[in-house]
Motif scaffolding. Structure first.
Motif, mmCIF file in Angstrom:
data_model
loop_
_atom_site.group_PDB
_atom_site.id
_atom_site.type_symbol
_atom_site.label_atom_id
_atom_site.label_comp_id
_atom_site.label_asym_id
_atom_site.label_seq_id
_atom_site.Cartn_x
_atom_site.Cartn_y
_atom_site.Cartn_z
ATOM 1 N N THR A 1 33.732 50.840 -10.253
ATOM 2 C CA THR A 1 34.820 51.742 -10.626
ATOM 3 C C THR A 1 35.856 50.976 -11.445
ATOM 4 O O THR A 1 36.033 49.771 -11.269
ATOM 5 C CB THR A 1 35.497 52.348 -9.388
ATOM 6 O OG1 THR A 1 36.113 51.296 -8.629
ATOM 7 C CG2 THR A 1 34.490 53.073 -8.514
ATOM 8 N N PRO A 2 36.604 51.685 -12.319
ATOM 9 C CA PRO A 2 37.506 50.996 -13.258
ATOM 10 C C PRO A 2 38.963 50.983 -12.829
ATOM 11 O O PRO A 2 39.847 51.311 -13.610
ATOM 12 C CB PRO A 2 37.311 51.817 -14.534
ATOM 13 C CG PRO A 2 37.102 53.214 -14.035
ATOM 14 C CD PRO A 2 36.378 53.083 -12.716
ATOM 15 N N ALA A 3 39.250 50.626 -11.584
ATOM 16 C CA ALA A 3 40.633 50.698 -11.123
ATOM 17 C C ALA A 3 40.891 49.686 -10.019
ATOM 18 O O ALA A 3 39.968 49.190 -9.381
ATOM 19 C CB ALA A 3 40.945 52.106 -10.622
ATOM 20 N N ILE A 4 42.158 49.410 -9.796
ATOM 21 C CA ILE A 4 42.593 48.617 -8.652
ATOM 22 C C ILE A 4 42.633 49.531 -7.430
ATOM 23 O O ILE A 4 43.268 50.593 -7.451
ATOM 24 C CB ILE A 4 43.983 48.003 -8.903
ATOM 25 C CG1 ILE A 4 43.932 47.019 -10.073
ATOM 26 C CG2 ILE A 4 44.495 47.307 -7.645
ATOM 27 C CD1 ILE A 4 43.117 45.774 -9.819
ATOM 28 N N ALA A 5 41.962 49.144 -6.371
ATOM 29 C CA ALA A 5 41.897 49.981 -5.163
ATOM 30 C C ALA A 5 43.177 49.866 -4.347
ATOM 31 O O ALA A 5 43.770 50.882 -3.952
ATOM 32 C CB ALA A 5 40.686 49.591 -4.323
ATOM 33 N N VAL A 6 43.595 48.652 -4.029
ATOM 34 C CA VAL A 6 44.857 48.405 -3.327
ATOM 35 C C VAL A 6 45.529 47.222 -3.988
ATOM 36 O O VAL A 6 44.868 46.331 -4.524
ATOM 37 C CB VAL A 6 44.658 48.125 -1.817
ATOM 38 C CG1 VAL A 6 44.120 49.333 -1.093
ATOM 39 C CG2 VAL A 6 43.743 46.922 -1.599
ATOM 40 N N GLY A 7 46.859 47.208 -3.936
ATOM 41 C CA GLY A 7 47.558 46.087 -4.550
ATOM 42 C C GLY A 7 48.987 46.441 -4.883
ATOM 43 O O GLY A 7 49.607 47.312 -4.266
ATOM 44 N N SER A 8 49.505 45.775 -5.908
ATOM 45 C CA SER A 8 50.899 45.950 -6.316
ATOM 46 C C SER A 8 50.994 45.857 -7.831
ATOM 47 O O SER A 8 50.302 45.045 -8.458
ATOM 48 C CB SER A 8 51.776 44.879 -5.671
ATOM 49 O OG SER A 8 53.122 44.993 -6.119
#
Length: 803
Positions: free
Chosen positions: A322-329
């Motif tokens: 997938t092309p996204a950050i799942a968790v983070g800041s």
């Protein structure tokens, strides 16, 4: 003879040289499948150069001047490091594993394929907004470019003697569908079992076993629920039940046998008033652990779409595929997830037409059953045709206790179940904006905890929740052919639970019940966890008035056995009352090393835990045997709230709720302790050698290692470390389940945050990043949330076309 020896020596020398040549060739091929870490590569489709930096742990930083270029580069990197794992995710969801592994994988495919997730994913893809389809197309192209750029196919395909199949845009939808399978129980066995129990037991007994909560509850909204009264002797008398109906023979069950453990995660937050001005978010997502880890440490830097002069800077983990950050800041907000354990699957009783088996009754009349012929292809074996019968509610997968066909309604089947809205979190600037994005996200419904640099915090549910209409119990199969009964679209954002800036300035979730009343009715009970873990986190948060990331880590690593303390006391009383015997003396001696923690060297912890499990199992076996009077194959489902029921019986001690093999409750307790002692004493070293670390030894493996010789498997798997922690405490840990990541971060002060994960960053055993960071994770030692200084840099440049 001398001539013969010379011939043999020459033959052996030649054989040795041939072996070395073959080994060298294999080594070169294996090295050829390594990702490219340095230098420059031309990549078609880029509009400007993208740099790919890796620090000492292999954490990747992508720097681009265009979001499309960054997404292409992310696909490129994911493919080079993790294509095999991406392939497994799409195949698991689609039911296509046998194409890779042969007939032995057909068992898994037969379970997954009736959901027809590939067809559903293709349909979802077509319905996405244009910009999201374009995003997935660019990511797809990057994945295939990264795969094609390897000198040799990824090493798992060398081992399996197969070739990777190119990535398709719908495969990213399938990757999210795989998370639905991981986070929901696709077979919904719990509700099937509830239906059998409801038909076999008195109403009071059924409600007593399946109630929704009790004294251990620690919800965000509401208070602890009251556990119902047990059935009377007139309603249910287990003394009259034949003990031979018990599922297990007494004494043959190891202490690993569990009836109430629920996989789960932790997330908690404090507002900026309790930190340094900005909110502080902590998250450890507990999943089945593997090598490499499911997550990929990623930092994305690219221009902000609303203000191109400002660069987005997002750090966290991405999900390869997938092309996204799942968790983070992202410097403005930080966010995290835990599984909500809401009820997002329902069994629908299907009434066939009495004169036409190809039709079923719906609310609008008789309808034709749709028939799909799914072809299961098995490498090296014949194709298999799987016939899937589908209704307007979902596929017919099984039958109810009375033989009525059952169709499965599951949010994962519905249009809108998946979208790429979470990508927008990369540019969210406030809690309110992040919550609005989460409410429209097409993901499995999750607890979403978020905080911003202004110090605000919020909790809500991210993802899709069905609107249930009509008077039916969602915990049991129901007839949806009645007008107005069933699902009617998705809950609107305004109907979802939401807490913003709670008066306590604290939020916590741990897969337990979070709400009550109407909100709980809307969310449903999908088998959420006992509140013991959530309670321990909540109480720890209230013990402090100020917080730093180090304080959050202490809570995450909290392995205090508060939940078992009353069971330790009960075991001490039981041993004091038991007859004098060597086993009793050894058990009492084992309790001397109790330190109140699930520590690896503690024998007492393991003994108390095993005693509790033995008692819980022994008590519940009576109810299970009662159901077996009408269903000989019945096995109790996971009863996550069983602690409330069992402890209530231990306190009240109703004789009629014991099987006849027990003279009384003291007898059940004593025999449970004796059985635990017998099992432990029968092993080498006896009870004194049965520490918790022996039971809780890591089995974090590569998907292919079990098919390889031991010396190769050991090279792929992580070390067999003894691990502290257990299920009903913040530091959740079992041999192959635990924190797939562990972090705390303040948006805007990411350099003071920490991050850790097991299993490593790279999927290639020759990579310097294979298993990277794993030892620190085992030790509970945090590493920096942000990637460190780059040690290797790869430059991706636009491909110059000939004029």
């Amino acid at each position: 003879m001398i001539a013969v020896l010379r011939v043999i020596r020459r033959f052996l020398l030649a054989l040795l040289m041939l072996s070395l040549l073959l080994a060298g060739a294999a080594w070169l091929v294996l090295r050829g499948s390594l990702p490219r870490y340095e230098g420059a590569v031309d990549v078609a489709g880029l509009s400007a150069p993208v740099t790919v930096e890796r620090d000492a742990l292999g954490s990747v930083t992508l720097r681009a001047q265009d979001h499309g270029d960054l997404v292409r580069a992310l696909g490129y990197v994911h493919a080079q490091e993790r294509f095999f794992e991406m392939d497994l995710m799409r195949r698991q969801a689609a039911g296509e594993l046998a194409e890779l592994f042969g007939p032995r994988a057909l068992v898994a495919d037969r379970k997954a394929r009736p959901h027809r997730m590939r067809a559903r994913s293709s349909a979802i893809l077509e319905g996405l907004p244009v910009e999201q389809r374009q995003l997935l197309d660019v990511y797809r192209d990057g994945v295939n470019q990264g795969l094609d750029a390897l000198s040799a196919r990824p090493f798992p395909y060398l081992l399996t003697r197969t070739k990777p199949v190119a990535w398709r845009s719908e495969d990213s939808i399938l990757a999210v569908k795989a998370m639905y399978f991981m986070l929901n129980e696709a077979g919904d066995l719990r509700e099937l079992s509830y239906s059998i129990m409801r038909a076999a037991l008195p109403e009071t007994a059924y409600r007593f076993l399946t109630a929704s909560g009790g004294a251990w509850d620690a919800p965000l909204i509401g208070t602890a629920l009251d556990w119902p009264e047990p059935p009377s002797a007139d309603e249910l008398d287990l003394r009259k039940v034949d003990p031979s109906l018990m599922f297990r023979s007494l004494g043959d069950s190891p202490d690993e046998y569990n009836t109430d453990d629920v996989p789960g995660s932790n997330s908690f937050a404090v507002s900026g008033r309790l930190a340094d001005g900005a909110a502080l978010i902590a998250n450890d997502m507990h999943l089945k652990l593997r090598v490499p880890n499911i997550w990929f440490r990623t930092r994305l830097i690219y221009p902000n779409s609303r203000n191109p002069a400002r660069m987005n800077d997002i750090s966290g983990v991405s999900l390869p595929g997938t092309p996204a950050i799942a968790v983070g800041s992202n410097g403005q907000v930080a966010w995290s997830f835990t599984n909500s354990y809401g009820d997002f699957l329902d069994w629908v009783r299907v009434t066939p037409h009495p004169g036409n088996g190809s039709q079923y009754r719906s609310a609008t009349g008789w309808k034709n059953i749709t028939v799909h012929h799914e072809i299961l292809q098995a490498r090296g074996g014949p194709d298999e045709v799987l016939v899937v019968h589908e209704t307007e509610w979902g596929p017919i997968l099984t039958a109810d206790h009375d033989g009525t066909p059952l169709a499965l309604a599951w949010t994962a089947h519905r249009p809108g179940a998946v979208n790429m809205d979470l990508v927008r979190l990369e540019e969210a600037e406030t809690v309110a904006e992040a919550v609005a994005i989460a409410h429209n996200a097409g993901i499995p419904a999750q607890n979403f905890t978020v905080g911003d640099r202004e110090g605000r915090i919020a909790w809500t549910i991210a993802g899709r929740i069905p609107v249930r209409t009509g008077d039916f119990d969602p915990m049991l199969p129901a007839d949806w052919s009645l007008p107005g009964v069933g699902w009617n679209g998705w809950l609107m954002p305004s109907q979802l639970p939401l807490i913003v800036d709670p008066p306590s300035q604290r939020l916590w979730t741990a897969n337990a019940r979070t709400v009550d009343g109407l909100m709980l009715e809307r969310l449903g009970n999908g088998g959420y966890d006992l509140g013991a873990r959530a309670k321990q986190i909540r109480d720890s948060l209230h013990e402090r008035k100020r917080f730093s990331p180090a304080d959050m880590l202490r809570i995450q690593l909290d392995d205090r056995a508060l939940f078992l303390d009353r069971w330790r006391h009960l075991l001490e009383i039981t041993l004091d009352r038991a007859e004098a015997a060597p086993w009793r003396a050894k058990m009492k001696h084992a309790l001397n090393d109790w330190d109140g923690h699930a520590s690896t060297k503690s024998v007492a912890y393991r003994v108390v835990r095993a005693f509790r499990q033995e008692v819980v199992n022994s008590v519940l076996e009576g109810f299970e045997a009662a159901v077996r009077q009408t269903d000989a194959d019945f096995v109790l489902p996971t009863l996550s709230q069983a602690e409330h029921a069992v402890w209530a019986l231990i306190e009240r001690r109703p004789q009629h709720l014991l099987l006849s093999i027990y003279a009384g409750w003291d007898d059940l307790l004593a025999k449970s302790a004796k059985r635990v002692a017998g099992r432990m004493q029968s092993q080498p070293g006896g009870i004194a050698a049965r520490n918790w670390g022996e039971r809780n030894t890591a089995r974090i493996r590569h998907p292919l290692s079990q098919s390889l010789p031991g010396f190769l498997a050991n090279r792929l798997d992580m070390p067999e470390d003894a691990l502290p922690g257990d299920s009903k405490m913040p530091r959740v840990q079992s041999p192959d389940f635990g924190a797939s990541n562990r972090f705390a971060v303040t948006p805007g002060n990411e350099e003071h945050g920490y991050f850790g994960m097991p299993g490593g960053q790279s999927g290639h055993p020759l990579s310097p990043y294979y298993g990277s960071g794993h030892d620190d994770w085992v030790a509970g030692k945090p590493t920096s949330f942000l990637p460190g200084p780059p040690e290797q840099t790869l430059r991706l440049s636009p491909q110059v076309t000939a004029q």
